[in-house]
Design a protein around this motif. Structure first.
Motif, short mmCIF file in Angstrom:
data_model
loop_
_atom_site.label_atom_id
_atom_site.label_comp_id
_atom_site.label_asym_id
_atom_site.label_seq_id
_atom_site.Cartn_x
_atom_site.Cartn_y
_atom_site.Cartn_z
N ASN A 150 0.83 -1.12 0.07
CA ASN A 150 -0.09 -0.03 0.14
C ASN A 150 0.79 1.26 0.12
OD1 ASN A 150 -2.45 -1.49 0.05
ND2 ASN A 150 -2.69 -1.32 2.01
N ALA A 151 1.94 1.23 0.63
CA ALA A 151 2.80 2.42 0.55
C ALA A 151 3.63 2.45 -0.51
CB ALA A 151 3.93 2.01 1.94
N GLY A 152 3.72 1.56 -1.60
CA GLY A 152 4.57 1.76 -2.73
C GLY A 152 6.01 1.02 -2.51
N ILE A 153 6.23 0.58 -1.34
CA ILE A 153 7.50 0.65 -0.83
C ILE A 153 8.02 -0.80 -1.61
CG2 ILE A 153 9.37 -0.14 0.90
CD1 ILE A 153 7.88 1.81 2.59
N VAL A 154 7.12 -1.83 -1.48
CA VAL A 154 7.14 -3.17 -2.45
C VAL A 154 6.05 -3.13 -3.62
CG1 VAL A 154 6.91 -5.59 -2.24
CG2 VAL A 154 7.99 -4.38 -0.56
N VAL A 155 6.86 -3.34 -4.59
CA VAL A 155 6.18 -3.47 -6.15
C VAL A 155 6.28 -4.71 -6.75
CG1 VAL A 155 5.99 -1.04 -6.09
CG2 VAL A 155 7.69 -2.29 -7.28
N ASP A 156 5.35 -5.05 -7.75
CA ASP A 156 5.44 -6.18 -8.18
C ASP A 156 6.60 -6.19 -9.45
OD1 ASP A 156 4.03 -4.42 -9.76
OD2 ASP A 156 3.39 -6.06 -11.45
N ASN A 157 7.33 -7.44 -9.93
CA ASN A 157 8.35 -7.38 -10.75
C ASN A 157 8.23 -8.74 -11.61
OD1 ASN A 157 11.07 -7.97 -11.80
ND2 ASN A 157 11.61 -6.36 -10.70
N PRO A 158 8.17 -8.61 -12.82
CA PRO A 158 7.88 -9.99 -13.58
C PRO A 158 9.13 -10.82 -13.55
CG PRO A 158 8.12 -7.83 -15.14
CD PRO A 158 7.98 -7.50 -13.50
N ALA A 159 10.25 -10.40 -13.25
CA ALA A 159 11.43 -11.22 -13.29
C ALA A 159 11.41 -11.85 -11.83
CB ALA A 159 12.60 -10.33 -13.39
N THR A 160 11.24 -10.89 -10.75
CA THR A 160 11.61 -11.48 -9.46
C THR A 160 10.36 -11.62 -8.58
OG1 THR A 160 12.06 -9.46 -8.81
CG2 THR A 160 14.04 -10.38 -9.49
N LEU A 161 9.19 -11.57 -9.12
CA LEU A 161 7.77 -11.54 -8.38
C LEU A 161 7.59 -10.05 -7.64
CD1 LEU A 161 7.29 -15.06 -6.89
CD2 LEU A 161 6.42 -14.14 -9.18
N ILE A 198 -1.87 8.20 12.12
CA ILE A 198 -2.71 8.07 10.88
C ILE A 198 -3.31 9.47 10.54
CG2 ILE A 198 -4.91 7.30 9.80
CD1 ILE A 198 -4.60 4.63 11.74
N LEU A 199 -3.74 10.17 11.55
CA LEU A 199 -4.19 11.58 11.36
C LEU A 199 -2.98 12.55 10.84
CD1 LEU A 199 -6.72 11.96 14.01
CD2 LEU A 199 -7.51 11.26 11.74
N ALA A 200 -1.90 12.32 11.55
CA ALA A 200 -0.68 13.07 11.16
C ALA A 200 -0.29 12.99 9.76
CB ALA A 200 0.51 12.82 12.24
N VAL A 201 -0.16 11.74 9.36
CA VAL A 201 0.30 11.42 8.06
C VAL A 201 -0.71 11.90 7.14
CG1 VAL A 201 0.54 9.52 6.37
CG2 VAL A 201 1.50 9.35 8.68
N THR A 202 -2.29 11.91 7.34
CA THR A 202 -3.08 12.45 6.48
C THR A 202 -3.10 14.14 6.42
OG1 THR A 202 -4.78 10.59 7.14
CG2 THR A 202 -5.70 12.70 6.01
N ILE A 340 -8.64 9.38 4.64
CA ILE A 340 -7.73 8.67 4.88
C ILE A 340 -7.00 7.82 3.74
CG2 ILE A 340 -6.36 7.12 6.62
CD1 ILE A 340 -7.83 9.67 7.88
N PRO A 341 -5.78 8.36 3.29
CA PRO A 341 -5.04 7.52 2.05
C PRO A 341 -4.51 5.96 2.66
CG PRO A 341 -3.37 9.23 2.90
CD PRO A 341 -4.56 9.30 3.65
N ALA A 342 -4.26 5.12 1.66
CA ALA A 342 -3.84 3.81 2.09
C ALA A 342 -2.55 3.88 2.73
CB ALA A 342 -3.78 3.00 0.92
N TYR A 343 -1.82 4.83 2.40
CA TYR A 343 -0.44 4.84 2.94
C TYR A 343 -0.40 5.35 4.38
CZ TYR A 343 -0.48 9.72 1.13
OH TYR A 343 -0.76 11.00 0.95
N ALA A 344 -1.49 6.08 4.66
CA ALA A 344 -1.65 6.88 6.09
C ALA A 344 -1.77 5.38 7.12
CB ALA A 344 -2.79 7.58 6.03
#
Length: 429
Positions: A150-161, A198-202, A340-344
């Protein structure tokens, strides 16, 4: 009236103390009114309706626990179970959220039957501690994986999953800030630490223009999009057996652990170490799950955050009733929840993951026949993106390893039965 219903003096407490305890518990678990709608919305459910269902299910669960069981234990839709609902059952297995709600409802009915006929205690005691711990820890890893996604720190990769995402992006940076802030506030014992983070990040999202202002208070949105929208057409298919059992077992172990932890902390256990009115507490939990499914949310369960209210002096069901009232008042803050966004909420998910992983310290790592099934359960859940598969393969691994190691006597009848059922499920799938 309070004295007659809750027996305050008998438990060495008073109305003021119980109200403060209820407020304390609510602040520590109020993050669920932001996180649950965000997770279930990914399944295609209406965000506003889920927000209302979350608050109502939590309030109903708290009222039943308070008035019927007279315990200072709050209830709300459970973390982990909501992720399983969305990412495994709906997005992973391809079922509609209406079918998933029906599965939750059926698991709640089974829960009620197990509680009424006192079978639930037998199941809890017959399933080994290592498997129970593995399930909890596996869910923790699953939540951590979802948080990173949700934070975009881990993303999909066709070579390594999977691979590292853009960690300098606004969502990734703010999610990290939220996690660090959560840990820092919890470490300083700040009440409502998770919700504050959560509120601070928002708020930071608003500053950076990544979040649009929608207001704070309004009339509650309509619950019609999710109310009584259950679809039982596929609930009794072979493929759904493990799903229903997963909902049931996770809720079962989660509630059992919470009841033991909170009553022990509050000194409410009897001289034999047993929990008085256990059947009433279990019935409150299972009833809330079924009612919550009718309203439009995943399993409702007892919250370990209730310990914070106990630490503030809560000893009776009045604490839980106060929490329920506060959840009803929260109905009027839907615009805030919608912003509230997903990354919050990623930091909150990662924090809960840490709590759930802590049980691994109790595993006897010197006994490979106990440790190996735990590792199987823990790794399969996040890597298959399914709590149900983790539970299934964990049971099978436990039985198979004990059988091959000549330790069949360590395996209870219930584990053998469940292992056979799961093997048949894979064979016919």
């Amino acid at each position: 009236m309070f004295e007659k219903i809750f027996k305050l003096s008998e438990h060495g407490t008073n109305v003021k103390t119980e109200i403060i305890a209820g407020l304390t518990t609510f602040l520590t678990m109020a993050y669920i009114i932001f996180v649950n709608p965000a997770i279930l919305a990914d399944a295609g459910m209406d965000h506003g309706a889920v927000f209302v269902a979350t608050c109502l299910a939590a309030a109903i669960g708290c009222f039943i626990m308070g008035f019927v069981a007279n315990y200072p234990i709050a209830q709300a839709p459970g973390m982990g179970l909501n992720a399983f609902f969305t990412y495994a059952v709906v997005l992973g297995m391809g079922y509609t959220w209406q079918v998933a709600l029906a599965a939750v409802f059926v698991s709640g009915l089974l829960f009620i039957l197990l509680s009424v006929f006192k079978i639930r205690e037998w199941i809890i005691h017959s399933i080994p501690l290592s498997l129970r711990t593995g399930i909890s820890a596996g869910i923790g890893l699953f939540l951590a994986f979802i948080a990173l996604k949700n934070a975009g720190i881990v993303v999909d990769n066709p070579a390594t999953l999977v691979s590292l995402g853009a960690i300098t992006s606004v969502p990734a940076v703010l999610a990290s800030v939220g996690f660090f802030l959560t840990i820092a506030l919890v470490n300083r014992e700040v009440k409502g630490a998770v919700m504050i983070a959560i509120l601070a990040v928002t708020g930071l999202g608003l500053v950076f223009g990544d979040v649009q202002w929608a207001g704070v208070m309004s009339a509650p949105p309509s619950i019609a999009p999710t109310f009584l929208q259950l679809d039982f057409s596929a609930v009794f298919e072979v493929g759904m057996i493990s799903v229903v059992f997963a909902f049931l077992f996770v809720d079962l172990f989660d509630t059992a652990g919470t009841l033991v932890g909170v009553t022990q902390k509050a000194g409410l256990m009897d001289s034999d170490g047993k929990i008085p009115r256990l059947s009433k507490a279990l019935l409150a939990d299972s009833t809330a799950t079924s009612v919550g499914a009718l309203l439009g949310t995943s399993n409702t369960t007892s919250y370990i955050e209730s310990v914070s209210g106990v630490a503030a002096g809560g000893r009776t069901g009045l604490t839980a009733v106060v929490v329920g009232i506060l959840f009803l008042l929260a109905l009027f803050f839907s615009p805030l929840a919608g912003m509230i966004p997903a990354y919050a909420t990623a930091g909150a998910l990662f924090y809960v993951a840490i709590l759930m992983l802590s049980g691994l310290a109790n595993i006897d790592w010197r006994d490979l026949t106990e440790a190996a099934p735990v590792v199987v359960t823990c790794l399969v859940m996040p890597l298959t993106f399914s709590i149900a598969e983790g539970i299934s393969l964990g049971f099978i691994a436990y039985a198979a390893i004990k059988l091959c190691s000549g330790k069949c006597r360590d395996v209870s009848l219930s584990v053998w039965v469940m292992s056979v059922i799961f093997i048949i499920k894979y064979m016919v799938a």
